[in-house]
Scaffold this motif. Structure first.
Motif, mmCIF file in Angstrom:
data_model
loop_
_atom_site.group_PDB
_atom_site.id
_atom_site.type_symbol
_atom_site.label_atom_id
_atom_site.label_comp_id
_atom_site.label_asym_id
_atom_site.label_seq_id
_atom_site.Cartn_x
_atom_site.Cartn_y
_atom_site.Cartn_z
ATOM 1 N N LEU A 118 0.848 -1.182 0.000
ATOM 2 C CA LEU A 118 0.000 0.000 0.000
ATOM 3 C C LEU A 118 0.887 1.237 0.000
ATOM 4 N N THR A 119 0.537 2.181 -0.859
ATOM 5 C CA THR A 119 1.286 3.426 -0.979
ATOM 6 C C THR A 119 0.332 4.604 -0.822
ATOM 7 N N PRO A 120 0.604 5.512 0.131
ATOM 8 C CA PRO A 120 1.737 5.552 1.060
ATOM 9 C C PRO A 120 1.646 4.458 2.125
ATOM 10 N N ALA A 121 2.809 4.024 2.591
ATOM 11 C CA ALA A 121 2.876 2.933 3.563
ATOM 12 C C ALA A 121 2.540 3.444 4.964
ATOM 13 N N ARG A 122 2.100 2.518 5.816
ATOM 14 C CA ARG A 122 1.892 2.785 7.235
ATOM 15 C C ARG A 122 2.564 1.666 8.034
ATOM 16 N N PRO A 123 2.952 1.945 9.285
ATOM 17 C CA PRO A 123 3.673 0.934 10.078
ATOM 18 C C PRO A 123 2.880 -0.346 10.291
ATOM 19 N N GLU A 124 1.537 -0.277 10.265
ATOM 20 C CA GLU A 124 0.725 -1.453 10.554
ATOM 21 C C GLU A 124 0.568 -2.394 9.360
ATOM 22 N N ASP A 125 1.016 -1.972 8.192
ATOM 23 C CA ASP A 125 0.730 -2.728 6.966
ATOM 24 C C ASP A 125 1.234 -4.174 7.034
ATOM 25 N N GLN A 126 2.457 -4.352 7.493
ATOM 26 C CA GLN A 126 3.030 -5.699 7.508
ATOM 27 C C GLN A 126 2.266 -6.609 8.456
ATOM 28 N N ALA A 127 1.896 -6.097 9.635
ATOM 29 C CA ALA A 127 1.157 -6.911 10.597
ATOM 30 C C ALA A 127 -0.192 -7.342 10.030
ATOM 31 N N ILE A 128 -0.849 -6.460 9.298
ATOM 32 C CA ILE A 128 -2.140 -6.800 8.702
ATOM 33 C C ILE A 128 -1.953 -7.835 7.609
ATOM 34 N N ASN A 129 -0.925 -7.665 6.780
ATOM 35 C CA ASN A 129 -0.659 -8.644 5.724
ATOM 36 C C ASN A 129 -0.403 -10.029 6.313
ATOM 37 N N GLU A 130 0.342 -10.097 7.410
ATOM 38 C CA GLU A 130 0.624 -11.383 8.039
ATOM 39 C C GLU A 130 -0.649 -12.044 8.545
ATOM 40 N N ARG A 131 -1.552 -11.260 9.112
ATOM 41 C CA ARG A 131 -2.810 -11.825 9.615
ATOM 42 C C ARG A 131 -3.727 -12.260 8.479
ATOM 43 N N VAL A 132 -3.755 -11.493 7.413
ATOM 44 C CA VAL A 132 -4.557 -11.877 6.255
ATOM 45 C C VAL A 132 -4.048 -13.202 5.681
ATOM 46 N N ASN A 133 -2.734 -13.346 5.563
ATOM 47 C CA ASN A 133 -2.167 -14.579 5.018
ATOM 48 C C ASN A 133 -2.433 -15.773 5.922
ATOM 49 N N GLN A 134 -2.407 -15.539 7.226
ATOM 50 C CA GLN A 134 -2.753 -16.610 8.158
ATOM 51 C C GLN A 134 -4.222 -17.006 7.993
ATOM 52 N N HIS A 135 -5.086 -15.998 7.860
ATOM 53 C CA HIS A 135 -6.515 -16.255 7.669
ATOM 54 C C HIS A 135 -6.752 -17.029 6.377
ATOM 55 N N GLN A 136 -5.980 -16.735 5.363
ATOM 56 C CA GLN A 136 -6.144 -17.403 4.073
ATOM 57 C C GLN A 136 -5.876 -18.897 4.136
ATOM 58 N N ARG A 137 -5.120 -19.347 5.144
ATOM 59 C CA ARG A 137 -4.792 -20.766 5.262
ATOM 60 C C ARG A 137 -5.894 -21.554 5.960
ATOM 61 N N GLY A 138 -6.957 -20.899 6.389
ATOM 62 C CA GLY A 138 -8.067 -21.596 7.033
ATOM 63 C C GLY A 138 -8.879 -22.415 6.043
ATOM 64 N N ASP A 139 -9.808 -23.194 6.552
ATOM 65 C CA ASP A 139 -10.644 -24.063 5.716
ATOM 66 C C ASP A 139 -11.689 -23.234 4.992
#
Length: 320
Positions: A203-224
């Protein structure tokens, strides 16, 4: 189907993303697949006539590919969502209307016919459960080692056909995808898998929370998502490994979404979906997630936000 389960599989969501999907797709891969097909000894023809579209939804994959596949196409558009599938013929007729007289679509009782400059065909919809029934232990033991029994698919595969899916692989499990590819290899089917989410977002402009949100989204994506534990962002790598192991000739390329200020509705839906996913995993994070969403909403309204979401497309042709 959508590549993000967190976003509702609604006709509105599919409508929002269709243009972004079309812009993102690696069109040169389809040209490479056609050339490889024409050069192969067992199929000396540079076109596919039988096309199976898995997770067809309202027909976006059909509308993208049909103008590029020549004449005599016969499509089977399969989905397990009756509401979306029922809208496919009418969404395709509306798409043709937007092209004035260049594209003709005729709706019939059980199928639709289409034609444009240098291409034509017909399509029928099929409502089917896309999950696979596992092979019993007894059946597996009785099968010869040289030809182990594969789980039965809920649909038939026409020999030499093109099996395609858009934004589906990241929703399915490793076993589901392995079963599909094994059956396709046995039937001599070519593959075209588009827009598989690969876990990247910027996301541009970037924010400090972006990476943490991306990590949670990717974890959620691995669910059933209804097929067992989903491949999520590992889907592109898994698909490439599987087609290589099955002896396919294959190529892949990035097909990233580039969602700019001219698509505020899509940006809002994507941001809201990511926040919803993160909250499901971590409800105590609501305060900072809400603040992040508010900040992004302001940037959407002022036309400042640019979003890139990573996807990959894959083509594969079976061995002769």
């Amino acid at each position: 189907m959508s590549d993000l389960k967190i976003l509702d599989f609604s006709a509105d969501w599919l409508r929002l993303r269709e243009a972004a999907d079309a812009r993102a797709r690696a069109g040169h891969l389809l040209d490479a697949l056609m050339l490889a097909k024409a050069d192969s000894r067992h199929t000396p023809e540079r076109r596919f006539t039988e096309i199976l579209d898995l997770g067809a939804g309202t027909g976006a994959n059909l509308r993208y590919l049909a103008p590029r596949l020549g004449s005599g196409q016969r499509w089977r558009c399969i989905d397990q969502n009756p509401i979306l599938l029922a809208q496919l013929p009418h969404a395709t007729a509306a798409w043709a209307d937007r092209h004035d007289d260049q594209i003709q679509v005729e709706l019939e009782t059980d199928r639709l016919r289409f034609a444009g400059p240098g291409w034509s065909g017909q399509a029928q919809t099929e409502l089917r459960d896309l999950t696979f029934a596992p092979v019993s232990a007894a059946a597996q033991q009785s099968a010869p080692q040289s030809a182990p029994q594969l789980p039965a698919l809920p649909f038939t595969l026409a020999a030499g056909s093109l099996v395609s899916a858009s934004a589906l692989l990241d929703l399915v499990s490793e076993d589901w995808l392995s079963t599909l590819i094994s059956n396709c290899q046995s039937a001599g089917c070519a593959l075209l898998f588009a827009l598989s989410y690969d876990g990247r977002s910027t996301l541009t402009p970037a924010r400090p929370e972006d990476q943490a949100i991306n990590e949670r989204v990717n974890q959620h994506q691995r669910g059933d998502k209804g097929f067992g534990a989903a491949l999520g962002p590992t889907a592109p790598d898994a698909a490439e490994s599987m087609v290589a192991a099955a002896g396919y000739w294959w190529q892949s390329a990035k097909s990233d979404w580039q969602i700019g200020p001219d698509k505020p509705e899509l940006q809002k839906a994507l941001i809201a979906g990511w926040v919803e996913a993160a909250l499901e995993l971590e409800p105590p994070a609501q305060a900072w997630l809400s603040e992040w969403q508010r900040a992004r909403q302001v940037q959407i309204e002022t036309g400042e936000l640019q979003i890139q979401v990573g996807h990959r497309d894959l083509i594969a042709l079976p061995p002769a």
